[in-house]
Design a protein around this motif. Sequence first.
Motif, mmCIF file in Angstrom:
data_model
loop_
_atom_site.group_PDB
_atom_site.id
_atom_site.type_symbol
_atom_site.label_atom_id
_atom_site.label_comp_id
_atom_site.label_asym_id
_atom_site.label_seq_id
_atom_site.Cartn_x
_atom_site.Cartn_y
_atom_site.Cartn_z
ATOM 1 N N HIS A 432 1.437 2.077 3.156
ATOM 2 C CA HIS A 432 0.123 2.673 3.409
ATOM 3 C C HIS A 432 -0.442 3.325 2.155
ATOM 4 N N THR A 433 0.405 4.007 1.408
ATOM 5 C CA THR A 433 -0.058 4.717 0.203
ATOM 6 C C THR A 433 -0.649 3.752 -0.814
ATOM 7 N N TRP A 434 0.035 2.655 -1.057
ATOM 8 C CA TRP A 434 -0.456 1.699 -2.054
ATOM 9 C C TRP A 434 -1.672 0.925 -1.546
ATOM 10 N N LEU A 435 -1.729 0.686 -0.237
ATOM 11 C CA LEU A 435 -2.925 0.055 0.317
ATOM 12 C C LEU A 435 -4.157 0.942 0.098
ATOM 13 N N LYS A 436 -3.983 2.242 0.321
ATOM 14 C CA LYS A 436 -5.086 3.179 0.109
ATOM 15 C C LYS A 436 -5.527 3.177 -1.347
ATOM 16 N N GLU A 437 -4.561 3.172 -2.257
ATOM 17 C CA GLU A 437 -4.903 3.183 -3.678
ATOM 18 C C GLU A 437 -5.660 1.916 -4.074
ATOM 19 N N ASN A 438 -5.250 0.801 -3.507
ATOM 20 C CA ASN A 438 -5.945 -0.451 -3.839
ATOM 21 C C ASN A 438 -7.364 -0.454 -3.278
ATOM 22 N N LEU A 439 -7.546 0.140 -2.085
ATOM 23 C CA LEU A 439 -8.886 0.251 -1.520
ATOM 24 C C LEU A 439 -9.769 1.160 -2.377
ATOM 25 N N LYS A 440 -9.185 2.259 -2.861
ATOM 26 C CA LYS A 440 -9.935 3.182 -3.722
ATOM 27 C C LYS A 440 -10.360 2.492 -5.022
ATOM 28 N N SER A 441 -9.507 1.627 -5.517
ATOM 29 C CA SER A 441 -9.792 0.968 -6.796
ATOM 30 C C SER A 441 -10.642 -0.289 -6.620
ATOM 31 N N ASN A 442 -11.165 -0.480 -5.407
ATOM 32 C CA ASN A 442 -12.006 -1.655 -5.119
ATOM 33 C C ASN A 442 -11.233 -2.967 -5.319
ATOM 34 N N LEU A 443 -10.006 -2.960 -4.834
ATOM 35 C CA LEU A 443 -9.122 -4.138 -4.878
ATOM 36 C C LEU A 443 -8.870 -4.633 -6.298
ATOM 37 N N THR A 444 -8.750 -3.713 -7.242
ATOM 38 C CA THR A 444 -8.488 -4.101 -8.633
ATOM 39 C C THR A 444 -7.003 -4.082 -8.982
ATOM 40 N N MET A 445 -6.168 -3.607 -8.069
ATOM 41 C CA MET A 445 -4.733 -3.553 -8.352
ATOM 42 C C MET A 445 -4.043 -4.869 -7.996
ATOM 43 N N TRP A 446 -4.506 -5.478 -6.930
ATOM 44 C CA TRP A 446 -4.026 -6.802 -6.553
ATOM 45 C C TRP A 446 -5.047 -7.448 -5.633
ATOM 46 N N LYS A 447 -4.939 -8.760 -5.491
ATOM 47 C CA LYS A 447 -5.905 -9.503 -4.668
ATOM 48 C C LYS A 447 -5.262 -10.205 -3.478
ATOM 49 N N LEU A 448 -4.028 -10.615 -3.646
ATOM 50 C CA LEU A 448 -3.437 -11.565 -2.708
ATOM 51 C C LEU A 448 -2.799 -10.906 -1.493
ATOM 52 N N GLY A 449 -3.565 -10.706 -0.447
ATOM 53 C CA GLY A 449 -3.076 -10.415 0.886
ATOM 54 C C GLY A 449 -2.047 -9.336 1.067
ATOM 55 N N THR A 450 -1.055 -9.619 1.925
ATOM 56 C CA THR A 450 -0.103 -8.613 2.382
ATOM 57 C C THR A 450 1.197 -8.594 1.584
ATOM 58 N N LEU A 451 1.459 -9.604 0.782
ATOM 59 C CA LEU A 451 2.721 -9.622 0.051
ATOM 60 C C LEU A 451 2.790 -8.563 -1.053
ATOM 61 N N PRO A 452 1.742 -8.357 -1.871
ATOM 62 C CA PRO A 452 1.853 -7.353 -2.945
ATOM 63 C C PRO A 452 2.235 -5.951 -2.465
ATOM 64 N N PRO A 453 1.567 -5.390 -1.428
ATOM 65 C CA PRO A 453 2.017 -4.061 -0.997
ATOM 66 C C PRO A 453 3.433 -4.080 -0.442
ATOM 67 N N ALA A 454 3.842 -5.211 0.141
ATOM 68 C CA ALA A 454 5.219 -5.326 0.644
ATOM 69 C C ALA A 454 6.214 -5.384 -0.521
ATOM 70 N N LEU A 455 5.839 -6.057 -1.613
ATOM 71 C CA LEU A 455 6.720 -6.099 -2.786
ATOM 72 C C LEU A 455 7.011 -4.687 -3.291
ATOM 73 N N ILE A 456 5.990 -3.819 -3.218
ATOM 74 C CA ILE A 456 6.179 -2.435 -3.653
ATOM 75 C C ILE A 456 6.969 -1.650 -2.612
ATOM 76 N N ALA A 457 6.576 -1.782 -1.347
ATOM 77 C CA ALA A 457 7.192 -0.984 -0.280
ATOM 78 C C ALA A 457 8.679 -1.290 -0.120
ATOM 79 N N PHE A 458 9.060 -2.559 -0.280
ATOM 80 C CA PHE A 458 10.465 -2.955 -0.109
ATOM 81 C C PHE A 458 11.243 -2.912 -1.427
ATOM 82 N N LYS A 459 10.643 -2.371 -2.456
ATOM 83 C CA LYS A 459 11.303 -2.303 -3.764
ATOM 84 C C LYS A 459 12.632 -1.539 -3.640
ATOM 85 N N GLY A 460 13.719 -2.193 -4.015
ATOM 86 C CA GLY A 460 15.042 -1.595 -3.885
ATOM 87 C C GLY A 460 15.680 -1.804 -2.531
#
Length: 531
Positions: A432-460
């Motif tokens: 949720h935290t990274w999704l919010k940040e990407n929304l704030k940045s107008n989707l400039t952190m990543w573009k491709l769907g649900t996998l990028p925030p999952a890559l961060i959330a499941f890190k480790g």
Amino acid sequence: MQLHFSPSMRSITISSNNGFIDLMKIKVAACHISYRTLFHTILILAFLLPFVFILTALVTLEGVNKCSSFDCLGRRLGPKLLGRVDDSARLVRDFYKILNEVKTGEIPSSLKLPDSFDQLVSDMKSNQYDAKTFAFMLRGMMEKFEREIRESKFSELMNKHFAASSVPKGLHCLSLRLTDEYSSNAHARKQLPPPELLPILSDNSYHHFIVSTDNILAASVVVTSTVQSSQKPENIVFHVITDKKTYAGMHSWFALNPITPAIVEVRGIHQFDWLTRENVPVLEAVENQNGIRNYYHGNHLSETKDTNPQKFASKLQARSPKYISLLNHLRIYLPELFPNLDKVVFLDDDIVVQRDLSPLWEIDLNGKVNGAVETCRGDDDWVMSKHFRNYFNFSHPLVAQYLDPDECAWAYGMNVFDLRVWRTTKIRNTYHTWLKENLKSNLTMWKLGTLPPALIAFKGHVYPIDPSWHMLGLGYQNKTDVESVKKAAVIHYNGQSKPWLQIGFDHLRPFWSKYVNYTNDFVRNCHILDS
């Protein structure tokens, strides 16, 4: 006319044919050639002849124009023997010089470009263009054709995007007919599973699979292929989650077409009490924010100006409307949606199971949450070469600060989740935290769907499993090796070319279509045909 040589070779007589009149008598002076002179002549010839032979052989082997006469051979050998440069080399140099001038010059506005090679030849003959004008015409034609090819490629990609994002007429028909059946047929509304089997839905001695989709036919293929490939289908429990509009049709299908001996549960998002706005505020924003909706549903052609077709294709894939669907984000809430389950396998709706998956429950995840196939190493350089740099914008300060561009990515589609360990982590909050940040940045952190925030959330929290369990790329890789497809446990049609669409790859579709029951009345009446 006859010639007569005297025996001593000192005179030559020219006479008429009648033999009576000598027209001319020529006296030839004696000629003495010494043996020394003869020897030197032979020696010089012996020295020169091999070189002449070698040059002749070279000319023949070079053979752009084969010489069949002494005249041709002389013209070819002459410049070489005399040390002169062939005129053709000079002409090539001059032409290169003209091309360099034309490369940086501006094409004359008055120059009319031909539409074909035949027209070019005709114009050259009739107008007697010089070399520079000819070069300008070539350049103009090449640039014109490149623009047309580029525009055609972008149009093809847009059409493919629309085809992939739309619902085929047959699938729409199937959903409507099954929904109507739900309202008129009591058998289509019967409880799934029967009341006496409800305790099994939370029994961890069974193998629980979860699939989230609004595609009825795709869900049936996932369930059918899993059950038919299992050595113990009686141990399988499927939890099919769908949206409110598809729930009636999905329930009708599995009620009227039971996959015995497996157990199937169908639930709509609206039937989960936990899925409230308070628990999923970010997803509510994703679905309702105008800027986000415009990003996924707006004018995509406006971005073709400063990009190439490959990048444009990636952008279009990232803009699939499914990425703002709650169904696509649902997997991040599995521990809360199934509080009594310990271990599950989550399957996407565009996969086919070809092998018994029961050994997945025997894999020790070593305290990790997510058992997944890594996508940064493998024989397929196109599909299995994904790192974080492929998904994130590392020019963004937050991304550059917290993420490693060389970290290996992994795949959604077939994942083993340890829900017990998951409940002890903060994976959902991180998501949720990274999704919010990407929304704030107008989707400039990543573009491709649900996998990028999952890559961060499941890190480790990811445990790599053997790649043979999950083969990817069948939805965008036309050159997929068929023999490798046959050996994979799960094949994944990730990408735009889904097997139920006309844009699907014909040689890969049979692996999916063999699990479709084309004799079913609903399938036949909706004209969903085996292709």
